[in-house]
Design a protein around this motif. Sequence first.
Motif, PDB file in Angstrom:
ATOM      1  N   UNK A   1      19.927  11.985 -11.851  1.00  0.00           N
ATOM      2  CA  UNK A   1      19.531  10.907 -10.944  1.00  0.00           C
ATOM      3  C   UNK A   1      20.500  10.800  -9.760  1.00  0.00           C
ATOM      4  N   UNK A   2      21.791  10.995 -10.010  1.00  0.00           N
ATOM      5  CA  UNK A   2      22.785  10.942  -8.940  1.00  0.00           C
ATOM      6  C   UNK A   2      22.595  12.093  -7.951  1.00  0.00           C
ATOM      7  N   UNK A   3      22.268  13.270  -8.454  1.00  0.00           N
ATOM      8  CA  UNK A   3      22.046  14.414  -7.562  1.00  0.00           C
ATOM      9  C   UNK A   3      20.854  14.154  -6.650  1.00  0.00           C
ATOM     10  N   UNK A   4      19.768  13.648  -7.223  1.00  0.00           N
ATOM     11  CA  UNK A   4      18.573  13.350  -6.421  1.00  0.00           C
ATOM     12  C   UNK A   4      18.884  12.287  -5.375  1.00  0.00           C
ATOM     13  N   UNK A   5      19.551  11.218  -5.786  1.00  0.00           N
ATOM     14  CA  UNK A   5      19.889  10.140  -4.854  1.00  0.00           C
ATOM     15  C   UNK A   5      20.880  10.620  -3.804  1.00  0.00           C
ATOM     16  N   UNK A   6      21.852  11.388  -4.231  1.00  0.00           N
ATOM     17  CA  UNK A   6      22.850  11.899  -3.297  1.00  0.00           C
ATOM     18  C   UNK A   6      22.255  12.792  -2.229  1.00  0.00           C
ATOM     19  N   UNK A   7      21.314  13.649  -2.624  1.00  0.00           N
ATOM     20  CA  UNK A   7      20.669  14.522  -1.637  1.00  0.00           C
ATOM     21  C   UNK A   7      19.910  13.695  -0.610  1.00  0.00           C
TER      22      UNK A   7
ATOM     23  N   UNK B   1      31.705   8.319   6.837  1.00  0.00           N
ATOM     24  CA  UNK B   1      32.475   9.201   5.966  1.00  0.00           C
ATOM     25  C   UNK B   1      31.662   9.553   4.722  1.00  0.00           C
ATOM     26  N   UNK B   2      32.047  10.631   4.102  1.00  0.00           N
ATOM     27  CA  UNK B   2      31.384  11.053   2.871  1.00  0.00           C
ATOM     28  C   UNK B   2      31.683  10.098   1.722  1.00  0.00           C
ATOM     29  N   UNK B   3      32.815   9.432   1.787  1.00  0.00           N
ATOM     30  CA  UNK B   3      33.165   8.459   0.742  1.00  0.00           C
ATOM     31  C   UNK B   3      32.166   7.305   0.743  1.00  0.00           C
ATOM     32  N   UNK B   4      31.808   6.797   1.913  1.00  0.00           N
ATOM     33  CA  UNK B   4      30.817   5.719   1.989  1.00  0.00           C
ATOM     34  C   UNK B   4      29.467   6.171   1.448  1.00  0.00           C
ATOM     35  N   UNK B   5      29.048   7.375   1.804  1.00  0.00           N
ATOM     36  CA  UNK B   5      27.783   7.902   1.307  1.00  0.00           C
ATOM     37  C   UNK B   5      27.837   8.137  -0.199  1.00  0.00           C
ATOM     38  N   UNK B   6      28.999   8.557  -0.692  1.00  0.00           N
ATOM     39  CA  UNK B   6      29.164   8.757  -2.135  1.00  0.00           C
ATOM     40  C   UNK B   6      29.035   7.425  -2.874  1.00  0.00           C
ATOM     41  N   UNK B   7      29.675   6.378  -2.375  1.00  0.00           N
ATOM     42  CA  UNK B   7      29.589   5.073  -3.038  1.00  0.00           C
ATOM     43  C   UNK B   7      28.180   4.487  -2.962  1.00  0.00           C
ATOM     44  N   UNK B   8      27.512   4.684  -1.844  1.00  0.00           N
ATOM     45  CA  UNK B   8      26.124   4.222  -1.752  1.00  0.00           C
ATOM     46  C   UNK B   8      25.263   4.943  -2.791  1.00  0.00           C
ATOM     47  N   UNK B   9      25.424   6.263  -2.887  1.00  0.00           N
ATOM     48  CA  UNK B   9      24.652   7.041  -3.878  1.00  0.00           C
ATOM     49  C   UNK B   9      24.974   6.610  -5.298  1.00  0.00           C
ATOM     50  N   UNK B  10      26.241   6.387  -5.562  1.00  0.00           N
ATOM     51  CA  UNK B  10      26.663   5.999  -6.914  1.00  0.00           C
ATOM     52  C   UNK B  10      26.103   4.625  -7.294  1.00  0.00           C
ATOM     53  N   UNK B  11      26.181   3.672  -6.397  1.00  0.00           N
ATOM     54  CA  UNK B  11      25.674   2.330  -6.695  1.00  0.00           C
ATOM     55  C   UNK B  11      24.153   2.292  -6.819  1.00  0.00           C
TER      56      UNK B  11
ATOM     57  N   UNK C   1      22.268   4.783  -7.748  1.00  0.00           N
ATOM     58  CA  UNK C   1      21.958   5.446  -9.017  1.00  0.00           C
ATOM     59  C   UNK C   1      22.172   4.503 -10.189  1.00  0.00           C
ATOM     60  N   UNK C   2      23.285   3.804 -10.198  1.00  0.00           N
ATOM     61  CA  UNK C   2      23.577   2.885 -11.296  1.00  0.00           C
ATOM     62  C   UNK C   2      22.587   1.738 -11.393  1.00  0.00           C
ATOM     63  N   UNK C   3      22.268   1.143 -10.255  1.00  0.00           N
ATOM     64  CA  UNK C   3      21.314   0.024 -10.246  1.00  0.00           C
ATOM     65  C   UNK C   3      19.934   0.497 -10.696  1.00  0.00           C
ATOM     66  N   UNK C   4      19.506   1.622 -10.166  1.00  0.00           N
ATOM     67  CA  UNK C   4      18.181   2.144 -10.488  1.00  0.00           C
ATOM     68  C   UNK C   4      18.087   2.554 -11.958  1.00  0.00           C
ATOM     69  N   UNK C   5      19.154   3.132 -12.489  1.00  0.00           N
ATOM     70  CA  UNK C   5      19.125   3.579 -13.879  1.00  0.00           C
ATOM     71  C   UNK C   5      19.144   2.387 -14.843  1.00  0.00           C
ATOM     72  N   UNK C   6      20.013   1.433 -14.585  1.00  0.00           N
ATOM     73  CA  UNK C   6      20.125   0.293 -15.496  1.00  0.00           C
ATOM     74  C   UNK C   6      18.871  -0.572 -15.501  1.00  0.00           C
ATOM     75  N   UNK C   7      18.399  -0.915 -14.328  1.00  0.00           N
ATOM     76  CA  UNK C   7      17.249  -1.816 -14.265  1.00  0.00           C
ATOM     77  C   UNK C   7      15.934  -1.058 -14.422  1.00  0.00           C
TER      78      UNK C   7
END
Length: 150
Positions: free
Chosen positions: A10-16, A29-39, A41-47
């Motif tokens: 799910x993270x790979x799909x969201x990250x792409x 920055x890539x860090x901002x995009x990484x955190x957006x993808x991570x959050x 992914x987490x929200x979508x997976x949990x809920x």
Amino acid sequence: MDHLKTLGIKFIVTGIAVYSLFGILFNTTLINLFFISLLVTGISYLIGDLYILRRFNTFIAIIADYVLAFLSLWILGSLFLTQAGLPILALSAMAAFFITLCEPFIHTYIKENFSSDEGRNIQVRKDLQTEFSEELDGNSAGKKQKRNDE
């Protein structure tokens, strides 16, 4: 371990989707995009996957995943990226659409690897035996007894 594998997919799909759309149009920055993808992914997976998919069917879970991805991308994009407004709204809708295209495959993977009996606490006995016997009808039972008597 299966949860981590599912989160990774799910993270790979969201990250792409996030790196492709948000990374090209915004100077961030890539860090901002990484955190957006991570959050996202987490929200979508949990809920979406752990709560809605287990209680409803796949179609409702896909619609919920689109709404969750859109709202979380819009809110997180507005917080992390410097330019807010219409471009983030449109990009959030497009990224959520591309993420949602992969959701049926992820839901199939989840349904195959996570049993629906997991939360029901069903115990299965594995020491059962099968009973074997000859099938008897009314006529053959009497004949066998006569043969044994002779």
